[in-house]
Design a protein around this motif. Structure first.
Motif, PDB file in Angstrom:
ATOM      1  N   ARG A 138       0.796  -1.217   0.000  1.00 45.04           N
ATOM      2  CA  ARG A 138       0.000   0.000   0.000  1.00 45.04           C
ATOM      3  C   ARG A 138       0.835   1.276   0.000  1.00 45.04           C
ATOM      4  NH1 ARG A 138      -3.312  -0.626  -2.709  1.00 45.04           N
ATOM      5  NH2 ARG A 138      -5.428  -1.329  -2.367  1.00 45.04           N
ATOM      6  N   SER A 139       2.155   1.146   0.078  1.00 46.31           N
ATOM      7  CA  SER A 139       3.005   2.333   0.068  1.00 46.31           C
ATOM      8  C   SER A 139       4.406   1.938  -0.383  1.00 46.31           C
ATOM      9  CB  SER A 139       3.084   2.971   1.464  1.00 46.31           C
ATOM     10  OG  SER A 139       3.754   2.096   2.363  1.00 46.31           O
ATOM     11  N   ALA A 140       5.166   2.922  -0.827  1.00 52.67           N
ATOM     12  CA  ALA A 140       6.564   2.688  -1.179  1.00 52.67           C
ATOM     13  C   ALA A 140       7.352   2.266   0.052  1.00 52.67           C
ATOM     14  CB  ALA A 140       7.158   3.954  -1.793  1.00 52.67           C
ATOM     15  N   GLU A 141       6.953   2.816   1.203  1.00 52.41           N
ATOM     16  CA  GLU A 141       7.648   2.477   2.447  1.00 52.41           C
ATOM     17  C   GLU A 141       7.463   1.009   2.799  1.00 52.41           C
ATOM     18  OE1 GLU A 141       7.198   6.692   2.034  1.00 52.41           O
ATOM     19  OE2 GLU A 141       5.659   5.105   2.029  1.00 52.41           O
ATOM     20  N   GLU A 142       6.282   0.459   2.508  1.00 56.97           N
ATOM     21  CA  GLU A 142       6.058  -0.956   2.770  1.00 56.97           C
ATOM     22  C   GLU A 142       6.937  -1.823   1.881  1.00 56.97           C
ATOM     23  OE1 GLU A 142       2.446  -4.286   3.016  1.00 56.97           O
ATOM     24  OE2 GLU A 142       2.015  -2.259   2.298  1.00 56.97           O
ATOM     25  N   VAL A 143       7.064  -1.447   0.611  1.00 56.42           N
ATOM     26  CA  VAL A 143       7.980  -2.161  -0.287  1.00 56.42           C
ATOM     27  C   VAL A 143       9.392  -2.144   0.288  1.00 56.42           C
ATOM     28  CG1 VAL A 143       9.074  -2.149  -2.564  1.00 56.42           C
ATOM     29  CG2 VAL A 143       6.615  -1.722  -2.366  1.00 56.42           C
ATOM     30  N   ASP A 144       9.839  -0.974   0.710  1.00 61.62           N
ATOM     31  CA  ASP A 144      11.206  -0.835   1.231  1.00 61.62           C
ATOM     32  C   ASP A 144      11.409  -1.661   2.498  1.00 61.62           C
ATOM     33  OD1 ASP A 144      11.687   0.875  -0.859  1.00 61.62           O
ATOM     34  OD2 ASP A 144      11.636   2.709   0.354  1.00 61.62           O
ATOM     35  N   ALA A 145      10.388  -1.690   3.363  1.00 59.60           N
ATOM     36  CA  ALA A 145      10.508  -2.439   4.620  1.00 59.60           C
ATOM     37  C   ALA A 145      10.631  -3.937   4.345  1.00 59.60           C
ATOM     38  CB  ALA A 145       9.316  -2.153   5.514  1.00 59.60           C
ATOM     39  N   LEU A 146       9.820  -4.467   3.427  1.00 57.21           N
ATOM     40  CA  LEU A 146       9.911  -5.883   3.080  1.00 57.21           C
ATOM     41  C   LEU A 146      11.232  -6.178   2.377  1.00 57.21           C
ATOM     42  CD1 LEU A 146       6.270  -6.561   1.844  1.00 57.21           C
ATOM     43  CD2 LEU A 146       7.321  -7.399   3.946  1.00 57.21           C
ATOM     44  N   TYR A 147      11.652  -5.265   1.522  1.00 60.62           N
ATOM     45  CA  TYR A 147      12.913  -5.446   0.795  1.00 60.62           C
ATOM     46  C   TYR A 147      14.105  -5.480   1.755  1.00 60.62           C
ATOM     47  CZ  TYR A 147      16.753  -4.448  -2.444  1.00 60.62           C
ATOM     48  OH  TYR A 147      17.920  -4.485  -3.149  1.00 60.62           O
ATOM     49  N   ALA A 148      14.029  -4.702   2.840  1.00 55.60           N
ATOM     50  CA  ALA A 148      15.125  -4.678   3.813  1.00 55.60           C
ATOM     51  C   ALA A 148      15.374  -6.051   4.407  1.00 55.60           C
ATOM     52  CB  ALA A 148      14.811  -3.666   4.917  1.00 55.60           C
ATOM     53  N   HIS A 149      14.322  -6.869   4.516  1.00 51.84           N
ATOM     54  CA  HIS A 149      14.459  -8.227   5.050  1.00 51.84           C
ATOM     55  C   HIS A 149      14.699  -9.247   3.938  1.00 51.84           C
ATOM     56  CE1 HIS A 149      13.297  -7.050   9.108  1.00 51.84           C
ATOM     57  NE2 HIS A 149      12.300  -6.358   8.589  1.00 51.84           N
ATOM     58  N   LEU A 150      13.788  -9.291   2.970  1.00 50.35           N
ATOM     59  CA  LEU A 150      13.877 -10.309   1.921  1.00 50.35           C
ATOM     60  C   LEU A 150      15.082 -10.092   1.015  1.00 50.35           C
ATOM     61  CD1 LEU A 150      10.087 -10.463   0.965  1.00 50.35           C
ATOM     62  CD2 LEU A 150      11.396 -12.237   2.161  1.00 50.35           C
ATOM     63  N   PRO A 165       6.855   1.613 -15.110  1.00 53.79           N
ATOM     64  CA  PRO A 165       5.576   2.099 -15.647  1.00 53.79           C
ATOM     65  C   PRO A 165       4.354   1.509 -14.942  1.00 53.79           C
ATOM     66  CG  PRO A 165       7.080   1.574 -17.438  1.00 53.79           C
ATOM     67  CD  PRO A 165       7.743   1.112 -16.183  1.00 53.79           C
ATOM     68  N   PHE A 166       4.486   0.289 -14.404  1.00 55.41           N
ATOM     69  CA  PHE A 166       3.355  -0.383 -13.765  1.00 55.41           C
ATOM     70  C   PHE A 166       3.324  -0.201 -12.255  1.00 55.41           C
ATOM     71  CE2 PHE A 166       6.887  -3.289 -14.443  1.00 55.41           C
ATOM     72  CZ  PHE A 166       7.133  -3.765 -13.166  1.00 55.41           C
ATOM     73  N   SER A 167       4.376   0.384 -11.676  1.00 58.17           N
ATOM     74  CA  SER A 167       4.436   0.553 -10.224  1.00 58.17           C
ATOM     75  C   SER A 167       5.461   1.623  -9.868  1.00 58.17           C
ATOM     76  CB  SER A 167       4.820  -0.769  -9.541  1.00 58.17           C
ATOM     77  OG  SER A 167       5.025  -0.596  -8.152  1.00 58.17           O
ATOM     78  N   LYS A 168       5.089   2.497  -8.931  1.00 56.06           N
ATOM     79  CA  LYS A 168       6.017   3.544  -8.501  1.00 56.06           C
ATOM     80  C   LYS A 168       7.168   3.004  -7.658  1.00 56.06           C
ATOM     81  CE  LYS A 168       2.734   7.404  -8.543  1.00 56.06           C
ATOM     82  NZ  LYS A 168       2.081   8.456  -7.734  1.00 56.06           N
ATOM     83  N   ARG A 169       6.968   1.824  -7.083  1.00 56.05           N
ATOM     84  CA  ARG A 169       8.017   1.209  -6.252  1.00 56.05           C
ATOM     85  C   ARG A 169       7.895  -0.291  -6.406  1.00 56.05           C
ATOM     86  NH1 ARG A 169      12.729   3.473  -4.680  1.00 56.05           N
ATOM     87  NH2 ARG A 169      13.382   2.876  -2.568  1.00 56.05           N
ATOM     88  N   TYR A 170       8.935  -0.924  -6.933  1.00 60.11           N
ATOM     89  CA  TYR A 170       8.849  -2.345  -7.291  1.00 60.11           C
ATOM     90  C   TYR A 170      10.245  -2.951  -7.259  1.00 60.11           C
ATOM     91  CZ  TYR A 170       8.476  -6.443 -10.394  1.00 60.11           C
ATOM     92  OH  TYR A 170       8.549  -7.698 -10.935  1.00 60.11           O
ATOM     93  N   VAL A 171      10.291  -4.224  -6.869  1.00 57.00           N
ATOM     94  CA  VAL A 171      11.531  -4.996  -6.961  1.00 57.00           C
ATOM     95  C   VAL A 171      11.172  -6.466  -7.120  1.00 57.00           C
ATOM     96  CG1 VAL A 171      11.750  -5.264  -4.447  1.00 57.00           C
ATOM     97  CG2 VAL A 171      13.791  -5.449  -5.901  1.00 57.00           C
ATOM     98  N   TRP A 172      11.985  -7.177  -7.879  1.00 60.52           N
ATOM     99  CA  TRP A 172      11.830  -8.630  -8.066  1.00 60.52           C
ATOM    100  C   TRP A 172      13.146  -9.256  -7.614  1.00 60.52           C
ATOM    101  CZ3 TRP A 172       9.634 -11.049 -13.226  1.00 60.52           C
ATOM    102  CH2 TRP A 172       9.428 -12.430 -13.040  1.00 60.52           C
ATOM    103  N   LEU A 173      13.054 -10.168  -6.656  1.00 54.74           N
ATOM    104  CA  LEU A 173      14.262 -10.756  -6.092  1.00 54.74           C
ATOM    105  C   LEU A 173      14.068 -12.234  -5.815  1.00 54.74           C
ATOM    106  CD1 LEU A 173      13.828 -11.263  -2.746  1.00 54.74           C
ATOM    107  CD2 LEU A 173      13.770  -8.770  -2.813  1.00 54.74           C
ATOM    108  N   GLN A 174      15.177 -12.931  -5.684  1.00 55.99           N
ATOM    109  CA  GLN A 174      15.191 -14.332  -5.265  1.00 55.99           C
ATOM    110  C   GLN A 174      15.903 -14.385  -3.928  1.00 55.99           C
ATOM    111  OE1 GLN A 174      16.815 -16.948  -8.228  1.00 55.99           O
ATOM    112  NE2 GLN A 174      16.076 -18.786  -7.220  1.00 55.99           N
ATOM    113  N   ASP A 175      15.171 -14.751  -2.873  1.00 53.02           N
ATOM    114  CA  ASP A 175      15.715 -14.632  -1.524  1.00 53.02           C
ATOM    115  C   ASP A 175      16.763 -15.701  -1.225  1.00 53.02           C
ATOM    116  OD1 ASP A 175      14.528 -17.031  -0.511  1.00 53.02           O
ATOM    117  OD2 ASP A 175      12.719 -15.987   0.121  1.00 53.02           O
ATOM    118  N   ARG A 176      17.291 -15.678  -0.016  1.00 50.41           N
ATOM    119  CA  ARG A 176      18.424 -16.556   0.327  1.00 50.41           C
ATOM    120  C   ARG A 176      18.046 -18.026   0.366  1.00 50.41           C
ATOM    121  NH1 ARG A 176      18.858 -17.347   6.160  1.00 50.41           N
ATOM    122  NH2 ARG A 176      17.250 -16.205   7.309  1.00 50.41           N
ATOM    123  N   PHE A 177      16.744 -18.328   0.353  1.00 50.98           N
ATOM    124  CA  PHE A 177      16.292 -19.720   0.276  1.00 50.98           C
ATOM    125  C   PHE A 177      15.905 -20.123  -1.147  1.00 50.98           C
ATOM    126  CE2 PHE A 177      15.416 -18.582   4.734  1.00 50.98           C
ATOM    127  CZ  PHE A 177      16.131 -19.579   5.375  1.00 50.98           C
TER     128      PHE A 177
END
Length: 293
Positions: free
Chosen positions: A78-90, A104-116
């Protein structure tokens, strides 16, 4: 009760991973941990957990299958801050597939593969109502590139009450892989929301057993129905597992299988485990007979 449950296969880290995910997401908990004995992988841990209202299951069953980006989990934020908070862990020790930023589809977005090895898409969406916080995303690439919409039509024809959602297609020349047609599509099956897309740049990630979907069935008739409709490769049929004609893995199981195992005495659980290990399609009556001796 959630009828379709995403299932994750790990080498040895299922419980560790589940506990880590639960520590990151709100409204989350590990609901059950158990162990199956004397399987082809030895003694294996199984874990059930909930992440922000979505049920998951996982198993530690050896290094036979590896998670990849063919299936990821999209988290609607629901916010860019929420994306950043989850990204800080994952994002710790993660492989970054698409860097954190504005798209273009999102103001704040990341795609990652976590440590597992599990892939996540963290997205800030302003307008969409959040019906399901975490949704599995099926990425159709390699031999099935271009078949995302065909697959969703197929699944919608099988699951009663399926609800098609928003669909968006690549513009002419937009995708580097000319086979790619669909860059985003939604479908709800048994009240569980899925996203699907064709790989636009020609990737070779393929579906495998590391990420499957458990269909929790009411009775033998329901097991028989989904087995007949979904199973495509006889050689992939084992212990309630099957592969469909797009390579996606499903587990067609009685809804009370976990309860049967967890409430059984050790000798009952041993008989039950050995019984389902010998089966392809699960037989509820035979499983109950095995447990009762």
């Amino acid at each position: 009760m959630q009828k379709i449950v995403p299932h994750l296969w790990f080498d040895t880290q299922a419980v560790e991973a589940a506990n880590w995910y639960v520590s990151i997401f709100a409204h989350s908990e590990v609901t059950h941990i158990s162990q199956l004995h004397d399987t082809p992988s030895g003694d294996v841990d199984t874990v059930e957990f909930t992440l922000d209202g979505v049920d998951f299951s996982a198993i530690s069953a050896g290094p036979y299958f590896t998670l990849n980006s063919a299936i990821s989990l999209m988290v609607t934020c629901r916010s860019a801050e929420e994306v950043d908070a989850l990204y800080a862990h994952l994002g710790k020790d993660a492989i970054i597939l698409m860097p954190l930023g504005a798209y273009p589809f999102s103001k704040r977005y990341v795609w990652l593969q976590d440590r597992f090895g599990l892939s996540w898409q963290l997205c800030y969406f302003e307008a969409d109502e959040i019906m399901q916080k975490i949704r599995p995303v099926l990425l159709f690439s390699d031999a099935v590139c271009g078949k995302a919409e065909e697959a969703l039509t197929f699944y919608a024809s099988i699951f009663p009450g399926a609800i098609p959602g928003y669909v968006n297609h690549y513009l002419p020349g937009e995708a580097k892989d000319a086979r790619a047609k669909t860059n985003y599509a939604e479908l709800t099956l048994l009240e569980h929301q899925f996203v699907a897309m064709d790989h636009g740049v020609g990737g070779d990630e393929t579906f495998n057993e590391a990420f499957s979907f458990m269909v929790l069935c009411e009775d033998q008739a329901e097991i028989d129905y989904y087995w007949e409709k979904l199973s495509f490769l006889p050689e992939a049929e084992q212990c309630g597992w099957l592969k469909d004609n797009f390579g996606l893995s499903w587990q067609i199981v009685p809804k009370n299988l976990g309860e049967l195992l967890s409430s059984a005495a050790p000798e009952e659980a041993a008989r039950l485990t050995q019984a389902f290990l010998q089966m392809k399609k699960l037989d509820i009556r035979a499983l109950e007979q095995a447990r009762n001796g």
